[in-house]
Design a protein around this motif. Structure first.
Motif, PDB file in Angstrom:
ATOM      1  N   LEU A  70      16.973 -22.260 -76.781  1.00  0.00           N
ATOM      2  CA  LEU A  70      16.743 -23.218 -75.701  1.00  0.00           C
ATOM      3  C   LEU A  70      15.911 -22.541 -74.615  1.00  0.00           C
ATOM      4  O   LEU A  70      15.698 -21.330 -74.650  1.00  0.00           O
ATOM      5  N   GLN A  71      15.459 -23.320 -73.635  1.00  0.00           N
ATOM      6  CA  GLN A  71      14.661 -22.695 -72.578  1.00  0.00           C
ATOM      7  C   GLN A  71      15.073 -23.160 -71.189  1.00  0.00           C
ATOM      8  O   GLN A  71      15.405 -24.322 -70.979  1.00  0.00           O
ATOM      9  N   ALA A  72      15.014 -22.200 -70.281  1.00  0.00           N
ATOM     10  CA  ALA A  72      15.237 -22.464 -68.861  1.00  0.00           C
ATOM     11  C   ALA A  72      13.896 -22.296 -68.160  1.00  0.00           C
ATOM     12  O   ALA A  72      13.513 -21.196 -67.793  1.00  0.00           O
ATOM     13  N   GLY A  73      13.174 -23.397 -68.036  1.00  0.00           N
ATOM     14  CA  GLY A  73      11.878 -23.357 -67.390  1.00  0.00           C
ATOM     15  C   GLY A  73      10.728 -23.512 -68.370  1.00  0.00           C
ATOM     16  O   GLY A  73      10.263 -22.523 -68.947  1.00  0.00           O
ATOM     17  N   TRP A  81      24.303 -19.335 -83.230  1.00  0.00           N
ATOM     18  CA  TRP A  81      24.091 -18.443 -82.083  1.00  0.00           C
ATOM     19  C   TRP A  81      23.124 -19.153 -81.158  1.00  0.00           C
ATOM     20  O   TRP A  81      22.077 -19.641 -81.586  1.00  0.00           O
ATOM     21  N   ILE A  82      23.433 -19.208 -79.864  1.00  0.00           N
ATOM     22  CA  ILE A  82      22.576 -19.891 -78.896  1.00  0.00           C
ATOM     23  C   ILE A  82      21.914 -18.864 -77.996  1.00  0.00           C
ATOM     24  O   ILE A  82      22.581 -18.079 -77.318  1.00  0.00           O
ATOM     25  N   HIS A  83      20.582 -18.885 -78.002  1.00  0.00           N
ATOM     26  CA  HIS A  83      19.801 -17.997 -77.145  1.00  0.00           C
ATOM     27  C   HIS A  83      18.995 -18.836 -76.160  1.00  0.00           C
ATOM     28  O   HIS A  83      18.450 -19.883 -76.528  1.00  0.00           O
ATOM     29  N   ILE A  84      18.903 -18.367 -74.915  1.00  0.00           N
ATOM     30  CA  ILE A  84      18.136 -19.080 -73.890  1.00  0.00           C
ATOM     31  C   ILE A  84      16.991 -18.206 -73.401  1.00  0.00           C
ATOM     32  O   ILE A  84      17.206 -17.095 -72.912  1.00  0.00           O
ATOM     33  N   ASP A  85      15.775 -18.715 -73.565  1.00  0.00           N
ATOM     34  CA  ASP A  85      14.585 -18.075 -73.017  1.00  0.00           C
ATOM     35  C   ASP A  85      14.428 -18.561 -71.577  1.00  0.00           C
ATOM     36  O   ASP A  85      14.007 -19.688 -71.333  1.00  0.00           O
ATOM     37  N   GLY A  86      14.794 -17.688 -70.643  1.00  0.00           N
ATOM     38  CA  GLY A  86      14.713 -18.043 -69.225  1.00  0.00           C
ATOM     39  C   GLY A  86      13.799 -17.105 -68.482  1.00  0.00           C
ATOM     40  O   GLY A  86      14.153 -16.601 -67.413  1.00  0.00           O
ATOM     41  N   ALA A  87      12.620 -16.856 -69.016  1.00  0.00           N
ATOM     42  CA  ALA A  87      11.705 -15.843 -68.503  1.00  0.00           C
ATOM     43  C   ALA A  87      11.554 -15.901 -66.985  1.00  0.00           C
ATOM     44  O   ALA A  87      11.624 -14.884 -66.304  1.00  0.00           O
ATOM     45  N   LYS A 116       8.905 -11.563 -62.834  1.00  0.00           N
ATOM     46  CA  LYS A 116       8.490 -12.914 -62.496  1.00  0.00           C
ATOM     47  C   LYS A 116       9.181 -13.338 -61.200  1.00  0.00           C
ATOM     48  O   LYS A 116       8.775 -12.936 -60.120  1.00  0.00           O
ATOM     49  N   THR A 117      10.236 -14.101 -61.274  1.00  0.00           N
ATOM     50  CA  THR A 117      10.804 -14.675 -60.058  1.00  0.00           C
ATOM     51  C   THR A 117      11.396 -13.629 -59.118  1.00  0.00           C
ATOM     52  O   THR A 117      11.342 -13.791 -57.900  1.00  0.00           O
ATOM     53  N   LEU A 118      11.951 -12.532 -59.646  1.00  0.00           N
ATOM     54  CA  LEU A 118      12.536 -11.519 -58.764  1.00  0.00           C
ATOM     55  C   LEU A 118      11.479 -10.644 -58.103  1.00  0.00           C
ATOM     56  O   LEU A 118      11.749 -10.009 -57.080  1.00  0.00           O
ATOM     57  N   ASN A 119      10.275 -10.566 -58.668  1.00  0.00           N
ATOM     58  CA  ASN A 119       9.167  -9.842 -58.047  1.00  0.00           C
ATOM     59  C   ASN A 119       9.366  -8.333 -57.970  1.00  0.00           C
ATOM     60  O   ASN A 119       9.168  -7.716 -56.922  1.00  0.00           O
ATOM     61  N   VAL A 120       9.769  -7.714 -59.070  1.00  0.00           N
ATOM     62  CA  VAL A 120       9.662  -6.253 -59.166  1.00  0.00           C
ATOM     63  C   VAL A 120       8.382  -5.949 -59.925  1.00  0.00           C
ATOM     64  O   VAL A 120       7.792  -6.832 -60.539  1.00  0.00           O
TER      65      VAL A 120
END
Length: 456
Positions: free
Chosen positions: A229-232, A255-261, A291-295
């Protein structure tokens, strides 16, 4: 000063001047690859050069060929900038030059990784006893999680991939939405799992729960299955409906994997956490701190609910390594030689705190909404997605006009916004990802879009 200190001082001066230039410099690079090669000098010198002179040459020759990715007016890809504490910590990481694979060899790194991992799980609302691996980026984070998934689902079927490989083992059924990111296909290819079965998605790219359930039922319960699944969504920013889809996947023993890049960070904001409702019931999650955290770059995050599953897929043992009974960083990622990525994540989280991360997410989303509202007022422009997070897709009439607007915008140089094709239509895709983007940056960029959209 010795040669090393002189080189570091030279690098510091150039870095400060580069960062100071970002507020006004044009975003696109001003020189070609060939011009930069000539400036660097294509011939290998016969003898050594002073380190400070080398740093000066590198900075001076490359500066015209640099794209202002760290600028608050770069929206071309989903890439953040480098938050100040994380940037400075990244310099320290290079200076410390730690081997970060073993707990006993670098206790400083192991401590930073453990604390940063715990903080991340708290912020993202994920199970607190999950394992967190620090990878190169989101692609390798997906790869790492899916390696754990592949091994786990085949193990349930009585097959040992680590010992016996995939050739004669049970076929693994991978199911995902038709609007998944290309990094998913790449990770599956690396893992020998081939192309996934695609499930219909709605107009915003959200996988349809009923279609997923039908696909899973058709394959039967005995087939080892991974649901992704995807988050975004990369175009719309939309999030899959996790409650319904995870329930369907659990019914199929998948098994459920989430791509939340970039989207998994919505969970850190009370104003946007509804977008990730239900996602904590998955088995693994991938995201990217750059990405969102900006490191700084090179900091993907692979999170797996069952630490033993991740360790079974990733751990390495050799007589010359010093193993710790509590586990080592190398038990959670593919690489041995790698940077101390957790130092920068720890620094960013320590600097921002819980409220600062939430404010960062909210600010990026607020800027995306401002772009949507501003573009909607431009004659002939249409915003094509529901702006729920940090992505905006717009068209300016037919494909030819949209491409002309994009070309004019890049020629203008005020901002960098890339084009894409979404649902068979050329679009302007805006990704608001940089901590340093201001309301003024948004206003300047909208002015540039208006200029580019004028008919002549």
């Amino acid at each position: 000063m010795d040669a090393r200190e002189m080189a570091l001082r030279q690098a510091y001066g150039h870095a400060v001047r580069w960062l100071a230039s970002l507020s006004e410099r044009p975003i696109p690079a001003r020189a070609s690859v060939e011009e930069i090669m000539r400036a660097l000098g294509p011939d290998l010198p016969d003898g050594p050069s002073a380190p400070a002179d080398v740093v000066d040459l590198l900075a001076t020759a490359c500066e015209p060929g640099l794209t202002a990715f760290p600028s608050g007016r770069f929206y071309g890809f989903v890439v953040g900038g480098a938050e100040p504490a994380a940037l400075a910590s990244d310099w320290l990481t290079s200076a410390w030059d730690q081997n970060c694979v073993m707990r006993a060899v670098s206790p400083a790194y192991a401590a930073a990784e453990e604390i940063a991992s715990a903080w991340l799980l708290q912020l993202l609302g994920l199970p607190v006893d999950s394992a967190v691996g620090f990878t190169t980026g989101a692609t390798m984070a997906n790869f790492t999680c899916l390696a754990a998934a592949r091994d786990a689902v085949t193990r349930r079927a009585g097959w040992n991939v680590a010992r016996d490989g995939l050739t004669k083992g049970p076929a693994v059924h991978v199911v995902t939405g038709q609007d998944r990111h290309m990094a998913i296909d790449l990770a599956l290819r690396y893992l020998g799992l081939g192309q996934p079965d695609l499930v219909a998605a709605d107009a915003q790219g959200r996988i349809e729960p009923d279609a997923l359930r039908r696909t899973l039922v058709a394959r039967g319960p005995a087939c080892p299955t991974i649901v992704i699944l995807q988050a975004g969504d990369i175009h719309s920013g939309a999030f899959d409906p996790f409650v319904e889809t995870i329930r369907a996947a659990h019914e199929a023993d998948a098994w459920i994997h989430i791509d939340g890049a970039f989207g998994l960070w919505a969970a850190a904001s009370t104003g946007h956490t509804h977008l990730t409702a239900g996602c904590a019931a998955a088995d693994s999650w991938a995201t990217d701190a750059h990405k969102t955290l900006n490191v700084p770059y090179d900091c993907g995050l692979a999170v797996v609910r069952d630490p033993s599953a991740l360790q079974a897929a990733m751990s390495l043992h050799s007589d010359y390594l010093i193993h710790d009974h509590q586990g080592d960083p190398t038990d959670k990622v593919p690489e041995l030689s790698r940077r101390g990525r957790a130092f920068t994540v720890w620094a960013a989280l320590r600097s921002l705190g819980r409220s600062g991360v939430a404010d960062l997410v909210d600010r990026l989303c607020r800027h995306a909404s401002s772009f949507s509202e501003g573009i909607a007022r431009i004659d002939g422009a249409t915003v094509l997605n529901d702006v729920v997070f940090t992505q905006v897709c717009a068209a300016f009439g037919d494909d030819e006009r949209t491409d002309r607007v994009l070309a004019r915008l890049l020629d203008d140089g005020t901002a960098w916004i890339s084009g894409s094709t979404w649902h068979g239509r050329r679009v302007m895709r805006i990704s608001v990802s940089n901590w340093s983007t201001t309301e003024s940056d948004v206003t300047r960029t909208l002015d540039a879009i208006r200029r580019a959209a004028r008919t002549h």
